[in-house]
Design an enzyme around this catalytic site. Structure first.
Site, short mmCIF file in Angstrom:
data_model
loop_
_atom_site.label_atom_id
_atom_site.label_comp_id
_atom_site.label_asym_id
_atom_site.label_seq_id
_atom_site.Cartn_x
_atom_site.Cartn_y
_atom_site.Cartn_z
N TYR A 30 0.80 -1.09 0.09
CA TYR A 30 -0.14 0.08 -0.06
C TYR A 30 0.86 1.28 0.01
O TYR A 30 2.09 1.17 0.29
CB TYR A 30 -1.05 0.03 1.13
N GLU A 87 9.66 -23.86 12.44
CA GLU A 87 8.52 -24.39 11.90
C GLU A 87 8.33 -24.24 10.43
O GLU A 87 9.07 -23.59 9.84
CB GLU A 87 7.32 -24.01 12.66
N LYS A 99 -2.18 -16.82 15.81
CA LYS A 99 -2.56 -17.34 14.37
C LYS A 99 -3.08 -16.37 13.55
O LYS A 99 -4.36 -16.17 13.30
CB LYS A 99 -3.45 -18.42 14.38
N HIS A 158 -1.14 -20.95 0.25
CA HIS A 158 -0.13 -20.26 0.50
C HIS A 158 0.79 -19.56 -0.83
O HIS A 158 1.02 -18.50 -0.98
CB HIS A 158 0.86 -20.74 1.39
N ARG A 178 -7.63 -20.14 -1.42
CA ARG A 178 -6.78 -19.81 -0.35
C ARG A 178 -5.86 -21.10 -0.53
O ARG A 178 -5.98 -22.13 -0.18
CB ARG A 178 -7.33 -19.82 1.26
N LEU A 214 4.01 -21.20 15.87
CA LEU A 214 2.69 -21.74 16.11
C LEU A 214 2.32 -22.74 17.11
O LEU A 214 2.96 -23.88 16.51
CB LEU A 214 1.77 -21.66 15.03
N ARG A 257 8.18 3.93 -4.64
CA ARG A 257 8.25 2.77 -3.64
C ARG A 257 7.26 1.88 -3.76
O ARG A 257 7.36 0.75 -3.49
CB ARG A 257 8.00 3.60 -2.28
N1 PDD Z 1 -1.60 -23.77 9.09
N2 PDD Z 1 2.59 -23.44 11.58
C1 PDD Z 1 2.03 -22.56 11.01
C2 PDD Z 1 2.87 -21.27 10.61
C3 PDD Z 1 0.66 -22.81 10.35
O1 PDD Z 1 0.10 -21.94 9.58
C4 PDD Z 1 -0.03 -23.87 10.82
C5 PDD Z 1 -1.37 -24.43 10.26
C6 PDD Z 1 0.94 -25.01 11.75
C7 PDD Z 1 0.06 -26.10 12.31
O2 PDD Z 1 -1.05 -25.80 12.89
P1 PDD Z 1 -2.34 -26.84 13.26
O3 PDD Z 1 -1.81 -28.13 13.52
O4 PDD Z 1 -3.10 -26.21 14.02
O5 PDD Z 1 -3.15 -26.73 11.68
C8 PDD Z 1 1.85 -24.63 12.16
C9 PDD Z 1 -3.16 -24.06 8.31
C10 PDD Z 1 -3.32 -25.30 8.20
C11 PDD Z 1 -2.96 -23.23 7.13
O6 PDD Z 1 -2.57 -21.75 7.21
O7 PDD Z 1 -3.59 -23.47 6.09
#
Ligand code: PDD
Length: 287
Positions: free
Chosen positions: A33, A182, A149, A102, A100, A207, A52
């Site tokens: 933005y 992670e 989250k 990633h 959705r 997380l 920018r």
């Molecule tokens: N992702 N770490 C991250 C960064 C996450 O986004 C997730 C979950 C996990 C695993 O958490 P859980 O077991 O509660 O799903 C760990 C979800 C599935 C997603 O963003 O689609």
């Protein structure tokens, strides 16, 4: 005077201007933005903000929604339609709308463009500035709260996209000590060379995966040994097994890390067993 917002080619009443629920800005903070101040209907530091903006777009490999001239016309038209003499104009460009997932969407997904403008009372602002303002200090945690989250997932999106571009399913993120935190959307596990299950502790900045917790219960029930302790990339490469957990991947064995084969290159028996047990229990106990 009613306000107007520009959304993807349409000037709509502000209260009715909407973006799609699966816009990646909304889902992942996958967007950029700019804000220009408006003086007598004209945009201040016009080129600086434009430069920018295009730099930010290029850094994130978001397609240019339109050229500079066309974008300038939209910004000016939004200012004009909102009758802003003094105020701000806000522009947001996201990677667009897609199911959705990633990684960047493949195919022709057009970036989304939103422009709003609003007036500000410069007389009141000047009076305030003459008094000065207070500040407080806060730890800089941008973004050190991975335990939340949050939908601010841009870093995760970039990591997952890097994995996709290298033919991998997931990217394990590594901290400044060389320890795995992670996955971009999963928790990371290994069965180390001593046969112990290892996953990073939740004191750290990760997380607290719900699947991770469920798998921990299974590990205890199976009488397996768990060491909730970080592991390095090197330890992971030398592990007997590796796997990831999440609500969408369940327990998924990992067979290579940065091209290095894990174990014999096949899904490990502990990971496969935990997957089976997890799915069984998850199905049985689903509420
Ligand atoms: N992702 N770490 C991250 C960064 C996450 O986004 C997730 C979950 C996990 C695993 O958490 P859980 O077991 O509660 O799903 C760990 C979800 C599935 C997603 O963003 O689609």
């Amino acid at each position: 005077m009613s306000r107007v917002a520009y959304v993807n080619g349409v000037y709509a009443p502000h209260g009715e201007a909407v973006i799609h629920v699966e816009d990646r800005g909304f889902q992942f903070a996958d967007g950029v933005y700019e804000v220009w101040s408006v003086f007598d209907g004209r945009l201040a530091d016009f080129d600086g903000h434009m430069d920018r903006l295009f730099r930010s777009l290029d850094e994130l490999k978001i397609a240019h929604p339109m050229g500079r001239g066309a974008l300038a016309a939209v910004l000016r038209e939004t200012v004009r339609r909102n009758r802003v003499r003094n105020g701000i104009v806000y522009l947001q460009v996201t990677r667009g709308t897609a199911r959705r997932d990633h990684p960047f969407p493949s195919g022709d997904v057009a970036p989304s463009v939103v422009v709003t403008a609003r007036s500000m009372n410069r007389t009141a602002m000047e009076a305030g500035a003459r008094k000065g303002v207070a500040v407080i200090t806060q730890p800089d945690i941008r973004w050190g709260r991975c335990d939340i989250k949050s939908v601010g997932l841009l870093a995760n999106v970039l990591a997952k996209q890097a994995a996709k571009e290298r033919g991998a399913y997931e990217a394990w993120m590594v901290d400044e000590m060389g320890l795995v935190t992670e996955g971009s959307s999963t928790n990371a596990w290994i069965v180390d060379k001593d046969g112990k299950l290892r996953t990073r502790d939740t004191q750290a900045n990760i997380l607290r995966g719900i699947t991770r917790a469920a798998v921990m219960t299974l590990i205890a029930e199976q009488g397996l040994e768990l060491d909730e302790r970080p592991f390095s990339v090197e330890e992971a490469k030398q592990a007997r097994e590796a796997f990831i957990t999440s609500a969408s991947a369940y327990v998924t064995p990992v067979v290579s890390i940065d091209g290095a084969t894990i174990g014999d290159g096949k899904p490990g028996p502990i990971a496969l067993r935990l997957r089976e047990l997890y799915l069984e229990k998850a199905r049985d106990e689903a509420a």
